[in-house]
Write a protein that holds these residues in place. Structure first.
Motif, PDB file in Angstrom:
ATOM      1  N   SER A   3       0.822  -1.206   0.000  1.00 17.26           N
ATOM      2  CA  SER A   3       0.000   0.000   0.000  1.00 17.26           C
ATOM      3  C   SER A   3       0.860   1.260   0.000  1.00 17.26           C
ATOM      4  N   GLU A   4       2.130   1.124   0.372  1.00 13.49           N
ATOM      5  CA  GLU A   4       3.051   2.256   0.369  1.00 13.49           C
ATOM      6  C   GLU A   4       4.202   1.970  -0.582  1.00 13.49           C
ATOM      7  N   ALA A   5       4.812   3.017  -1.068  1.00 12.91           N
ATOM      8  CA  ALA A   5       5.919   2.877  -1.999  1.00 12.91           C
ATOM      9  C   ALA A   5       7.157   2.344  -1.283  1.00 12.91           C
ATOM     10  N   PRO A   6       7.965   1.554  -1.983  1.00 17.13           N
ATOM     11  CA  PRO A   6       9.244   1.149  -1.406  1.00 17.13           C
ATOM     12  C   PRO A   6      10.160   2.367  -1.294  1.00 17.13           C
ATOM     13  N   TYR A   8      12.594   4.945  -2.254  1.00 16.17           N
ATOM     14  CA  TYR A   8      13.015   5.378  -3.587  1.00 16.17           C
ATOM     15  C   TYR A   8      14.508   5.163  -3.809  1.00 16.17           C
ATOM     16  N   PHE A   9      15.297   5.454  -2.806  1.00 16.11           N
ATOM     17  CA  PHE A   9      16.747   5.429  -2.949  1.00 16.11           C
ATOM     18  C   PHE A   9      17.346   4.043  -2.726  1.00 16.11           C
ATOM     19  N   ARG A  10      16.621   3.165  -2.019  1.00 16.34           N
ATOM     20  CA  ARG A  10      17.067   1.796  -1.773  1.00 16.34           C
ATOM     21  C   ARG A  10      15.877   0.849  -1.901  1.00 16.34           C
ATOM     22  N   PRO A  11      15.456   0.551  -3.119  1.00 24.08           N
ATOM     23  CA  PRO A  11      14.296  -0.326  -3.305  1.00 24.08           C
ATOM     24  C   PRO A  11      14.524  -1.695  -2.659  1.00 24.08           C
ATOM     25  N   GLU A  12      13.543  -2.138  -1.892  1.00 25.64           N
ATOM     26  CA  GLU A  12      13.638  -3.395  -1.155  1.00 25.64           C
ATOM     27  C   GLU A  12      13.948  -4.585  -2.057  1.00 25.64           C
ATOM     28  N   HIS A  13      13.377  -4.643  -3.229  1.00 22.31           N
ATOM     29  CA  HIS A  13      13.567  -5.776  -4.132  1.00 22.31           C
ATOM     30  C   HIS A  13      14.436  -5.408  -5.336  1.00 22.31           C
ATOM     31  N   GLY A  14      15.257  -4.368  -5.195  1.00 23.50           N
ATOM     32  CA  GLY A  14      16.207  -4.041  -6.249  1.00 23.50           C
ATOM     33  C   GLY A  14      15.733  -3.052  -7.289  1.00 23.50           C
ATOM     34  N   TYR A  33       1.095  18.697  -7.191  1.00 14.62           N
ATOM     35  CA  TYR A  33       0.980  17.292  -6.796  1.00 14.62           C
ATOM     36  C   TYR A  33       0.929  17.141  -5.276  1.00 14.62           C
ATOM     37  N   ARG A  34       1.606  18.004  -4.542  1.00  8.77           N
ATOM     38  CA  ARG A  34       1.555  17.970  -3.088  1.00  8.77           C
ATOM     39  C   ARG A  34       0.191  18.456  -2.589  1.00  8.77           C
ATOM     40  N   ARG A  35      -0.247  19.626  -3.061  1.00 12.61           N
ATOM     41  CA  ARG A  35      -1.462  20.261  -2.554  1.00 12.61           C
ATOM     42  C   ARG A  35      -2.730  19.570  -3.041  1.00 12.61           C
ATOM     43  N   VAL A  36      -2.834  19.323  -4.334  1.00 16.38           N
ATOM     44  CA  VAL A  36      -4.073  18.788  -4.897  1.00 16.38           C
ATOM     45  C   VAL A  36      -4.180  17.275  -4.709  1.00 16.38           C
ATOM     46  N   LEU A  37      -3.150  16.518  -5.092  1.00 18.01           N
ATOM     47  CA  LEU A  37      -3.226  15.064  -5.004  1.00 18.01           C
ATOM     48  C   LEU A  37      -2.798  14.530  -3.642  1.00 18.01           C
ATOM     49  N   GLY A  38      -2.129  15.358  -2.832  1.00 15.81           N
ATOM     50  CA  GLY A  38      -1.722  14.915  -1.504  1.00 15.81           C
ATOM     51  C   GLY A  38      -0.435  14.118  -1.479  1.00 15.81           C
ATOM     52  N   ALA A  39       0.389  14.220  -2.524  1.00 14.39           N
ATOM     53  CA  ALA A  39       1.673  13.506  -2.558  1.00 14.39           C
ATOM     54  C   ALA A  39       2.622  14.092  -1.518  1.00 14.39           C
ATOM     55  N   THR A  40       3.561  13.277  -1.061  1.00 13.61           N
ATOM     56  CA  THR A  40       4.534  13.682  -0.063  1.00 13.61           C
ATOM     57  C   THR A  40       5.861  13.996  -0.738  1.00 13.61           C
ATOM     58  N   VAL A  41       6.401  15.180  -0.498  1.00 15.53           N
ATOM     59  CA  VAL A  41       7.675  15.575  -1.103  1.00 15.53           C
ATOM     60  C   VAL A  41       8.808  14.832  -0.408  1.00 15.53           C
ATOM     61  N   LEU A  50       8.319  12.897  -5.428  1.00 19.33           N
ATOM     62  CA  LEU A  50       7.153  12.856  -4.537  1.00 19.33           C
ATOM     63  C   LEU A  50       6.658  11.422  -4.405  1.00 19.33           C
ATOM     64  N   ARG A  51       6.394  11.016  -3.179  1.00 21.03           N
ATOM     65  CA  ARG A  51       5.796   9.705  -2.919  1.00 21.03           C
ATOM     66  C   ARG A  51       4.293   9.869  -3.095  1.00 21.03           C
ATOM     67  N   PHE A  52       3.704   9.000  -3.896  1.00 25.08           N
ATOM     68  CA  PHE A  52       2.262   9.032  -4.104  1.00 25.08           C
ATOM     69  C   PHE A  52       1.735   7.617  -3.890  1.00 25.08           C
ATOM     70  N   HIS A  53       1.207   7.359  -2.723  1.00 29.67           N
ATOM     71  CA  HIS A  53       0.705   6.041  -2.301  1.00 29.67           C
ATOM     72  C   HIS A  53       1.776   4.981  -2.526  1.00 29.67           C
ATOM     73  N   ASN A  54       1.608   4.091  -3.476  1.00 28.23           N
ATOM     74  CA  ASN A  54       2.569   3.009  -3.661  1.00 28.23           C
ATOM     75  C   ASN A  54       3.546   3.254  -4.814  1.00 28.23           C
ATOM     76  N   SER A  55       3.759   4.526  -5.166  1.00 28.30           N
ATOM     77  CA  SER A  55       4.674   4.842  -6.262  1.00 28.30           C
ATOM     78  C   SER A  55       5.275   6.235  -6.077  1.00 28.30           C
ATOM     79  N   TYR A  56       6.013   6.672  -7.079  1.00 24.77           N
ATOM     80  CA  TYR A  56       6.661   7.982  -7.036  1.00 24.77           C
ATOM     81  C   TYR A  56       6.410   8.748  -8.321  1.00 24.77           C
ATOM     82  N   ILE A  57       6.369  10.068  -8.170  1.00 31.44           N
ATOM     83  CA  ILE A  57       6.330  10.981  -9.310  1.00 31.44           C
ATOM     84  C   ILE A  57       7.635  11.764  -9.249  1.00 31.44           C
ATOM     85  N   VAL A  58       8.392  11.722 -10.336  1.00 32.31           N
ATOM     86  CA  VAL A  58       9.655  12.453 -10.436  1.00 32.31           C
ATOM     87  C   VAL A  58       9.408  13.629 -11.370  1.00 32.31           C
TER      88      VAL A  58
END
Length: 148
Positions: A3-6, A8-14, A33-41, A50-58
């Motif tokens: 449900s959460e992203a791995p 970003y800098f050290r992906p658990e499964h490579g 993306y932070r304000r409207v979608l609620g992504a975490t910087v 930005l972390r967005f649930h189980n993925s990232y937006i670069v």
């Protein structure tokens, strides 16, 4: 399914899959993306991540070429009405997400529309990237494919 992203800098499964957006103004897009979608910087710039649930937006600036892609120039969409790619965000309650993001300043093309197998709507980010927000119904909502 995570449900959460791995990390970003050290992906658990490579490895980890991200979505890269080339934009005209990194700060403006990061804040959308932070304000409207609620992504975490995770990182402010160069590139913004930005972390967005189980993925990232670069998010990165236009520019290039660079030494590792000598014939490639990064450019935001020239025409927001010509679709060459889009983010597709699947949710469990499209109407609730629509209302929340609209209240945060998201400008949708239409309200959610029922297309039988799914209910969906679209909004644009500040550079014109199309973002589909959809909810499966019927067989599209049943991961086993046995709804009936």
């Amino acid at each position: 399914m995570a449900s959460e992203a791995p990390d970003y800098f050290r992906p658990e499964h490579g490895m980890v899959l991200t979505h890269l957006l080339i934009v005209r103004d990194v700060d403006r897009s990061r804040e959308f993306y932070r304000r409207v979608l609620g992504a975490t910087v995770v990182r402010e710039r160069h590139p913004a991540i930005l972390r967005f649930h189980n993925s990232y937006i670069v998010i990165n600036d236009e520019g290039g070429p660079t030494d590792d892609k000598p014939n490639v120039r990064a450019q935001a969409p020239a025409d927001p009405d010509t679709l060459s790619g889009a983010m597709n965000i699947r949710v469990t309650d499209v109407r609730a997400v629509y209302e929340q993001w609209r209240a945060r300043g998201g400008e949708f093309l239409t309200e959610p529309k029922d297309h039988g197998a799914e209910i969906r709507c679209y909004l644009r980010d500040p550079d014109g990237y199309l973002i589909e927000v959809g909810q499966g119904t019927g067989i599209m909502a049943d991961p086993s494919g046995t709804a009936g």
